[in-house]
Enzyme design. Structure first.
Site, PDB file in Angstrom:
ATOM      1  CB  VAL B  85      -0.983  -0.007   1.194  1.00  0.00           C
ATOM      2  CG1 VAL B  85      -0.258  -0.002   2.538  1.00  0.00           C
ATOM      3  CG2 VAL B  85      -1.948   1.162   1.121  1.00  0.00           C
ATOM      4  N   GLY B 172      -6.858   7.515   7.215  1.00  0.00           N
ATOM      5  CA  GLY B 172      -7.362   6.823   6.030  1.00  0.00           C
ATOM      6  C   GLY B 172      -8.101   5.557   6.400  1.00  0.00           C
ATOM      7  NE  ARG B 173      -8.503   2.716   0.743  1.00  0.00           N
ATOM      8  CZ  ARG B 173      -7.464   3.425   0.309  1.00  0.00           C
ATOM      9  NH1 ARG B 173      -6.386   3.574   1.057  1.00  0.00           N
ATOM     10  NH2 ARG B 173      -7.508   3.985  -0.874  1.00  0.00           N
ATOM     11  CB  ILE B 174      -5.146   1.347   8.118  1.00  0.00           C
ATOM     12  CG1 ILE B 174      -4.831   0.553   6.836  1.00  0.00           C
ATOM     13  CG2 ILE B 174      -4.650   0.587   9.342  1.00  0.00           C
ATOM     14  CD1 ILE B 174      -3.345   0.459   6.511  1.00  0.00           C
ATOM     15  NE  ARG B 269       6.294   1.991   4.229  1.00  0.00           N
ATOM     16  CZ  ARG B 269       5.368   1.042   4.198  1.00  0.00           C
ATOM     17  NH1 ARG B 269       4.885   0.550   5.337  1.00  0.00           N
ATOM     18  NH2 ARG B 269       4.923   0.560   3.046  1.00  0.00           N
ATOM     19  CG  ASP B 293       4.263  -4.162  12.100  1.00  0.00           C
ATOM     20  OD1 ASP B 293       4.827  -5.203  12.492  1.00  0.00           O
ATOM     21  OD2 ASP B 293       3.756  -4.056  10.969  1.00  0.00           O
ATOM     22  CG  HIS B 318       7.120  -3.744   8.060  1.00  0.00           C
ATOM     23  ND1 HIS B 318       7.758  -2.714   7.423  1.00  0.00           N
ATOM     24  CD2 HIS B 318       5.815  -3.611   7.729  1.00  0.00           C
ATOM     25  CE1 HIS B 318       6.897  -2.004   6.728  1.00  0.00           C
ATOM     26  NE2 HIS B 318       5.697  -2.528   6.905  1.00  0.00           N
ATOM     27  CB  ILE B 319       4.336  -9.198  10.926  1.00  0.00           C
ATOM     28  CG1 ILE B 319       3.940  -8.770  12.355  1.00  0.00           C
ATOM     29  CG2 ILE B 319       5.737  -9.807  10.931  1.00  0.00           C
ATOM     30  CD1 ILE B 319       3.696  -9.947  13.293  1.00  0.00           C
ATOM     31  N   GLY B 320       2.612  -6.211   9.712  1.00  0.00           N
ATOM     32  CA  GLY B 320       1.258  -5.653   9.708  1.00  0.00           C
ATOM     33  C   GLY B 320       0.298  -6.370   8.775  1.00  0.00           C
TER      34      GLY B 320
END
Lengths: 355, 355
Positions: B85, B172-174, B269, B293, B318-320
């Site tokens: 994304v 946003g969406r998340i 990030r 993460d 970083h396993i989101g």
């Protein structure tokens, strides 16, 4: 049972409840407060000795309440007040026989424990033991991103066309608070097996289930046999009380019926789950993972316990209700239960005891 | 840009997308599939060499898309399709200049990342790093239950009289999927600072916020300055894109404005959070804890990184979006974006690029 008018009410407390709560008892002229002075579980001898003549006892899960203790307290005792929702450390029949009330602390810990349930379900699904450990050990640099690296089992429905079923063993307040949290994760169905150890008459009914389903926007909430809880659920939450009636209710046969992508969460009591069976089924990939806040025999759980060694088993040391806000609320309710009994008032929260 | 009719469409893929997804491209007679053969990030030289004459590139976050690569591909290139994304590895201006489309994979990972957000908020609040480590190390037997042992900061409202505010950087969406999950935890308010890096026109308005509040049963949803996100929130979720515009948006000043009981979650990030400032403020008790993460400079995060050493900082590698279902959906969308471009069809999911 005589009123203690004219003299002070003796209340024995087996643990310092902290500066937010102790004043409830300390600041009263009509209370003779006897407090275990150390910052560890109360010695049995001290408790037996000091209980004599008490009108109420405020106790912790580490204090066994049985005929011995009740005899030591004597006929002045009106209530035992435990700072816990569980009461497997209390012989309720002995209490009922003597007409001694049991105060406990449900409700106030519901939200904190439901939080832990959701957390453990997520942790188990997402391989957190393996992934967080590699970061702590400085091994992250050895792993470069890859499309399916560390991939876990997703708690939420990835899109609205996917169903998700939550399963519960025991379907009381904490289970319902957990279920409510799962709704925006896209859960669509709920199955539960009633708590076989309930002292309350069965309040569940198809109508109540249907009304709950409607309230939460679920397609169904259904009471089923234990085996169907195993078979249908994407996550099984163990939330029934401990004690002999629920001993190893999650055994190898139960675990073998679960989906390979499903996770098991136990936030109730360790005795409900057969640790050896769980370790075996995890090792063989029979279920995805487990998240446990409780383990049979705790706190005697060593580094070489089969579940501690299992990479897909994440264990917390019984911190379900351990938030500052909730523990203050629990301690406060335990103190107020004892005080109410001493003053001859109805307890704010008493367990209904059979005769 | 000529149509490739009569000849095969060359599509270069920098990572094997697995048996569920590769057939989308492999099974077509009209596609000349060129696949990086190894199970690690694609070598730059290989990519530059093989890109020549491609009509579409399917790339990963580890592949930098810049003028060099676009020149190597040449005028045949219609689309770059990233399996992510985020697109800070892509020079969108260079793409826009050449009329090359950018396919990406939002939406399909929304639920998986929102799950991680809730999990990290819970983990951070409940002292999971400390408590799970002591179990793994076999130290549980050394701790006996105590009223306030291991007590954490409760994510949920312990009772309906308590307010809870969720804060978002980027909305946003998340963020909205995360907010929806917080509702049954008793959250009452939401504040957010808009993503300063958004390429879209501001779609937020007081009316939209009010409608969202109503939809979720919140008392308010409010766009505020960054400082107020820090001041008012019980949990702050960092969910804006990376890049220079959001570099260290969470700095020491921001962290100093947060509540001492609040937790910080970063699932976006690493560059958005100043790691040194966070370690310092955590060490000094300025906030309760953090759940990350992502970390700036990942995966080069060693065991002596200041955040790895911090007991109140829980880090995942970083396993989101790392669930089997979501990664298959992402890979599938990336493949379909590339295929659509090759066939001259609209991309299923393209980032709107400025001219």
């Amino acid at each position: 049972m005589s009123s203690a008018s004219g003299s002070k009410h003796k209340i024995v407390v087996t643990r310092n409840l902290g500066p937010d709560v102790m004043p409830i008892l300390q600041d009263r002229d009509d209370v003779d407060l006897v407090l275990w002075p150390e910052d560890r579980a109360c010695d049995r001898d001290w408790l037996l000795q000091n209980a004599t003549g008490a009108i109420a006892l405020v106790i912790m899960v580490s204090d066994k309440v049985n005929a011995e203790l009740l005899n030591a307290a004597g006929p002045s005792l009106r209530a035992v007040s435990t700072m816990s929702v569980g009461y497997e450390h209390v012989d309720v029949k002995e209490l009922a026989k003597r007409g001694v009330a049991l105060g406990y602390t449900p409700d106030v810990l519901t939200e904190a424990v439901a939080d832990i349930c959701i957390m453990l379900a997520l942790i188990a699904g997402r391989n957190v033991k393996e992934t967080s450990t590699l970061v702590t050990e400085g091994k992250w640099p050895n792993f470069s991103w890859s499309p399916f690296l560390f991939c876990g089992s997703q708690l939420s429905a990835p899109n609205p066309s996917v169903n998700r079923t939550a399963g519960f063993i025991g379907f009381g307040r904490i289970a319902k608070a957990t279920l409510s949290r799962l709704v925006p994760f896209g859960f669509t169905h709920c199955v539960y097996a009633a708590n076989p150890n309930s002292t309350k008459p069965p309040s569940s009914s198809a109508a109540a289930d249907s009304s709950l389903a409607q309230q939460f926007g679920l397609r169904s909430v259904e009471k089923v046999d234990l085996g169907l809880v195993a078979e249908r659920s994407d996550v099984v939450f163990v939330l029934a009380p401990g004690g002999p009636e629920t001993y190893h209710v999650v055994d190898e046969a139960f675990l073998r019926k679960m989906k390979k992508t499903a996770v098991l969460v136990n936030a109730a009591r360790g005795t409900l789950v057969d640790s050896d069976a769980l370790a075996k089924v995890l090792r063989e990939g029979g279920i995805w993972a487990a998240g446990l806040d409780v383990v049979e025999g705790e706190p005697k759980v060593s580094a070489d316990h089969p579940l501690v060694k299992e990479p897909r088993c994440f264990i917390l040391p019984h911190i379900g209700s351990a938030t500052n806000e909730t523990r203050v609320d629990m301690a406060s309710l335990a103190a107020r239960n004892a005080l109410a009994a001493a003053l001859g008032q109805p307890l704010p929260c008493a367990l209904p005891l059979g005769g």
